[in-house]
Design a protein around this motif. Structure first.
Motif, mmCIF file in Angstrom:
data_model
loop_
_atom_site.group_PDB
_atom_site.id
_atom_site.type_symbol
_atom_site.label_atom_id
_atom_site.label_comp_id
_atom_site.label_asym_id
_atom_site.label_seq_id
_atom_site.Cartn_x
_atom_site.Cartn_y
_atom_site.Cartn_z
ATOM 1 N N ILE A 28 -18.993 -7.317 -0.700
ATOM 2 C CA ILE A 28 -17.570 -7.054 -0.447
ATOM 3 C C ILE A 28 -17.036 -6.039 -1.439
ATOM 4 N N ILE A 29 -17.357 -6.261 -2.755
ATOM 5 C CA ILE A 29 -16.851 -5.338 -3.784
ATOM 6 C C ILE A 29 -17.403 -3.939 -3.545
ATOM 7 N N GLY A 30 -18.686 -3.863 -3.132
ATOM 8 C CA GLY A 30 -19.282 -2.540 -2.881
ATOM 9 C C GLY A 30 -18.617 -1.829 -1.720
ATOM 10 N N PHE A 31 -18.384 -2.573 -0.603
ATOM 11 C CA PHE A 31 -17.707 -1.958 0.547
ATOM 12 C C PHE A 31 -16.288 -1.566 0.203
ATOM 13 N N LEU A 32 -15.586 -2.398 -0.579
ATOM 14 C CA LEU A 32 -14.216 -2.053 -0.968
ATOM 15 C C LEU A 32 -14.185 -0.767 -1.786
ATOM 16 N N LYS A 33 -15.106 -0.626 -2.718
ATOM 17 C CA LYS A 33 -15.148 0.593 -3.523
ATOM 18 C C LYS A 33 -15.456 1.805 -2.643
ATOM 19 N N LEU A 34 -16.391 1.636 -1.635
ATOM 20 C CA LEU A 34 -16.735 2.738 -0.734
ATOM 21 C C LEU A 34 -15.543 3.108 0.129
ATOM 22 N N MET A 35 -14.800 2.054 0.635
ATOM 23 C CA MET A 35 -13.620 2.319 1.446
ATOM 24 C C MET A 35 -12.565 3.046 0.622
ATOM 25 N N GLU A 36 -12.372 2.604 -0.606
ATOM 26 C CA GLU A 36 -11.360 3.227 -1.469
ATOM 27 C C GLU A 36 -11.726 4.671 -1.750
ATOM 28 N N LYS A 37 -13.032 4.922 -1.961
ATOM 29 C CA LYS A 37 -13.469 6.282 -2.254
ATOM 30 C C LYS A 37 -13.305 7.183 -1.028
ATOM 31 N N ASN A 38 -13.758 6.702 0.173
ATOM 32 C CA ASN A 38 -13.659 7.518 1.388
ATOM 33 C C ASN A 38 -12.215 7.737 1.788
ATOM 34 N N ARG A 46 -0.363 5.574 1.890
ATOM 35 C CA ARG A 46 -0.304 5.366 0.435
ATOM 36 C C ARG A 46 -0.147 3.873 0.094
ATOM 37 N N GLN A 47 0.645 3.161 0.946
ATOM 38 C CA GLN A 47 0.782 1.723 0.727
ATOM 39 C C GLN A 47 -0.549 1.010 0.975
ATOM 40 N N PHE A 48 -1.285 1.467 1.982
ATOM 41 C CA PHE A 48 -2.592 0.888 2.277
ATOM 42 C C PHE A 48 -3.555 1.131 1.122
ATOM 43 N N GLU A 49 -3.448 2.367 0.526
ATOM 44 C CA GLU A 49 -4.321 2.689 -0.614
ATOM 45 C C GLU A 49 -4.037 1.746 -1.790
ATOM 46 N N LYS A 50 -2.740 1.439 -2.045
ATOM 47 C CA LYS A 50 -2.382 0.524 -3.144
ATOM 48 C C LYS A 50 -2.896 -0.882 -2.858
ATOM 49 N N ASN A 51 -2.720 -1.316 -1.583
ATOM 50 C CA ASN A 51 -3.190 -2.651 -1.236
ATOM 51 C C ASN A 51 -4.701 -2.755 -1.362
ATOM 52 N N LEU A 52 -5.399 -1.661 -0.971
ATOM 53 C CA LEU A 52 -6.847 -1.650 -1.090
ATOM 54 C C LEU A 52 -7.280 -1.745 -2.564
ATOM 55 N N ALA A 53 -6.523 -1.055 -3.453
ATOM 56 C CA ALA A 53 -6.835 -1.126 -4.899
ATOM 57 C C ALA A 53 -6.626 -2.542 -5.437
ATOM 58 N N ILE A 54 -5.535 -3.230 -4.941
ATOM 59 C CA ILE A 54 -5.268 -4.603 -5.391
ATOM 60 C C ILE A 54 -6.389 -5.522 -4.948
ATOM 61 N N VAL A 55 -6.851 -5.351 -3.698
ATOM 62 C CA VAL A 55 -7.938 -6.182 -3.204
ATOM 63 C C VAL A 55 -9.199 -5.948 -4.028
ATOM 64 N N ARG A 56 -9.454 -4.665 -4.374
ATOM 65 C CA ARG A 56 -10.640 -4.366 -5.170
ATOM 66 C C ARG A 56 -10.535 -4.976 -6.574
ATOM 67 N N ILE A 57 -9.332 -4.922 -7.182
ATOM 68 C CA ILE A 57 -9.141 -5.504 -8.525
ATOM 69 C C ILE A 57 -9.339 -7.015 -8.495
ATOM 70 N N GLU A 58 -8.745 -7.672 -7.483
ATOM 71 C CA GLU A 58 -8.893 -9.112 -7.385
ATOM 72 C C GLU A 58 -10.332 -9.501 -7.087
ATOM 73 N N SER A 59 -11.036 -8.643 -6.332
ATOM 74 C CA SER A 59 -12.450 -8.912 -6.068
ATOM 75 C C SER A 59 -13.254 -8.812 -7.355
ATOM 76 N N ASP A 60 -12.927 -7.786 -8.176
ATOM 77 C CA ASP A 60 -13.598 -7.681 -9.484
ATOM 78 C C ASP A 60 -13.332 -8.926 -10.335
ATOM 79 N N ARG A 61 -12.069 -9.379 -10.311
ATOM 80 C CA ARG A 61 -11.724 -10.581 -11.095
ATOM 81 C C ARG A 61 -12.483 -11.798 -10.579
#
Length: 650
Positions: free
Chosen positions: A424-434, A454-469
């Protein structure tokens, strides 16, 4: 002393009783002996003093009688002479004047001793006859003794008189007769000291020697020249003729001092050894004599010796009687104590049913009652304790099983979560990058989809941060379960201080860059060296401490340092952040515990509450210690040491 301390109570009681009795008896004996000795000494002193005074009184009485009789004879002879002449006047053979002249001549020719004379006074105290012509016709009534003579006219009288050229007065004796026809008080006068030759010692020898002190004491008389006048066997001998200097010295001292008492050594005829004596002596000045009374100390030492023997016998009897008495008292005390010992021994072996019999209502009986009460409570406590132990053992088994199940669950759950979570974390990082590189550049600034993108990009970053946590939480749970289960793999190898510090500094640099107000510094290692440890685990501890430091420091500095110790290596992470309250400094190493934010501000990074617990577990594995020193508002310093001995846990 040690043997007495370790001895039986009966022996201690006997020794205590005997010691106390001996002390009391000896003190009392010494006091009694001293008091009796003092009383006897006072008694013999009183007896000797009274005897000496009685002897002196006897001598003075004999002297007084001799003087009085002699003076009376002289006075009456003078009176007879005056009467005979007066009878011739009556017969007409002599004129009265001629008779008075002859009477004066006859009376003045009489002498008494060396200086004694006869003189006459009339009823007015005027001197009518005296061998000193200068006193004839002189009124002598101003003198006290003359007034007394005028008042008495007849009888014996003594008074003190001092001649004009003499320094001191001396006792004088007079005897008076009264010849009324001529109004003459005929007086025979002389100093008492001139009558010594008139006293015959033999007149009172028998009565004098009867006044003895004790059985062996005796009185004696010395004159001022040292001649023995009266003594059981030294009469007529001068002290220089005694044949022994020490014996002659006793008489010389008596004659010299004349009044007093002292002790001396004396040898009686027929004896070979001298014995101690005491002598009391008083002088008779008018006779030039010293009257003495002596006695041997044996007279009052024998009663003292008898008292001493009685005290010693009483002491021996008392000591012998104390043996059965102390043993009997000791038995009364030790039998219950021995029973108590046996009862305690049975109780110590697990027999809580043992009880003692109460034979009395004294302290020992009360002790037996207390023991029985104690054993009853102990039995109840033992039963309760056995039930509690059984219950706890059952609970412990359940807890062990639950802990194993928990550890197994955590290990399994964290392992099972880790694989999909990694994807999940890997796909989230790939989605955020693409999304950032391909989709966002296509949208123009006026495109209505840009705001949603831009709002979707912020939400995607939050999901990635929480996934890292969540990933960190899963990793921490997995590490914790491995450590508790003892399945953690430790890849220990030689590790240099500088290498560990630099690796941690590089890893935290990106995190430090996100806080421009915090100055991050790494102190150079002065004495680099190697120590044996797992590099990844040491790195994990340092990174965790640095992350916490940055998380709790909004502005200020964070410092990483390391130094070589004689016994290993020490790492330190310091910050100037908000600090940790004193009450939390021990709790922060507990699992899932997170310190409170004193300033009511969020650090922006949420922790799991497992990091410091895992760090302490890792440091403890190597035999080291993780400690904190913190002051609220000033910052914190975390230190941990890794000993040179390598991995303590293997």
């Amino acid at each position: 002393m040690l043997s007495l301390i370790n001895s039986r109570i009966r022996t201690k009681l006997y020794v205590a009783y005997a010691g106390a009795f001996l002390v009391i008896f000896l003190v009392s004996g010494v006091i009694i002996y001293s008091l009796v000795g003092s009383i006897l000494r006072q008694a013999i002193e009183v007896e000797l003093t009274e005897t000496t005074e009685a002897l002196r009184t006897m001598v003075r009485t004999s002297v007084d009688v001799s003087i009085k009789n002699y003076m009376r004879a002289v006075a009456e002879k003078s009176l007879d002479e005056a009467r005979a002449l007066y009878r011739q006047v009556k017969r007409g053979r002599l004129t009265e004047e001629e008779a008075k002249r002859r009477a004066r001549h006859a009376l003045l020719s009489m002498t008494i001793g060396k200086t004694g004379r006869v003189y006459c006074l009339n009823s007015q105290g005027i001197m009518v006859l005296h061998h000193k012509r200068s006193l004839l016709g002189v009124d002598m009534s101003g003198l006290p003794f003359v007034r007394e003579q005028v008042r008495l006219k007849e009888g014996y009288l003594e008074y003190e008189w001092r001649e004009p050229l003499e320094p001191d007065s001396r006792p004088k004796a007079v005897y008076m007769t009264y010849f009324e026809p001529w109004d003459w008080i005929i007086t025979a006068s002389s100093y008492r000291e001139e009558f010594a030759q008139l006293v015959n010692v033999e007149d009172f020898r028998s009565r004098f020697l009867e006044l003895r002190s004790g059985r062996s004491g005796y009185p004696f008389i010395l004159d001022y020249d040292g001649l023995m006048l009266l003594h059981p066997y030294l009469v007529g001998r001068h002290f220089s003729e005694y044949g022994a200097e020490e014996l002659g010295g006793v008489a010389r001292r008596i004659v010299t001092e004349r009044n007093g008492h002292f002790d001396y050594m004396w040898v009686n005829p027929g004896e070979t050894k001298p014995r101690k004596k005491v002598v009391y002596f008083r002088d008779v000045p008018e006779m030039g004599w010293v009257v003495s009374s002596s006695s041997y100390y044996d007279e009052f030492q024998k009663p003292l010796e008898a008292i001493g023997y009685v005290l010693l016998v009483a002491l021996a009897v008392a000591v012998l009687l104390m043996i059965p008495v102390s043993m009997g008292i000791g038995a009364l005390i030790t039998r219950p104590i021995e029973q108590l010992q046996r009862s305690f021994a049975r109780a110590a072996n697990g027999d809580f049913s043992v009880r003692m019999e109460q034979h009395s209502r004294d302290e020992l009986g009360l002790m037996a009652g207390y023991f029985n009460s104690f054993m009853e409570r102990l039995t109840a406590y033992s039963n309760d304790l056995e039930s509690e132990i059984a219950s706890r053992k059952e609970t412990e088994k359940q807890l062990i099983a639950m802990d194993k199940a928990k550890s197994l669950f955590l290990a399994s759950a964290s392992h099972e979560l880790r694989t999909p979570l990694t994807s999940i974390i890997g796909f989230l990082k790939l989605m955020e990058k693409n999304f950032s590189s391909r989709f966002m550049p296509v949208l123009g600034p006026l495109d209505p989809l840009g705001r949603h993108a831009r709002q979707f990009e912020k939400n995607l970053a939050i999901v990635r941060i929480e996934s890292d946590r969540l990933g960190r939480l899963v990793n921490d749970l997995l590490d914790l379960s491995k450590i508790e289960a003892g399945r953690m793999e430790w890849l220990d190898r030689p590790l240099r201080l500088g290498e560990a510090v630099n690796r941690a500094a590089e890893a935290i640099s990106a995190y430090a860059a996100e806080k421009p107000n915090v100055d991050f510094s790494v102190l150079p290692v002065r004495e680099d060296g190697e120590f044996l440890a797992d590099a990844d685990r040491i790195h994990q501890v340092i990174i965790n401490l640095l992350s916490n430091a940055f998380k709790n420091t909004d502005a200020g500095s964070v410092t990483l340092s390391a130094r070589r110790l004689e016994s290993g290596a020490e790492f330190s992470v310091s910050d100037t952040g908000r600090g940790i309250p004193k009450s939390d400094q021990l709790k922060i190493f507990d699992i899932f515990y997170q310190g409170q934010d004193e300033n009511r501000r969020s650090s922006g990074v949420l922790g799991t509450g497992l990091g410091l617990a895992i760090c302490r577990q890792i440091v403890s594995h190597y035999g080291g210690e993780l400690v904190v020193d913190s002051v609220v508002g000033k910052g914190s310093t975390f230190r941990f040491t890794i000993p040179d001995s390598g991995a303590a846990g293997g």
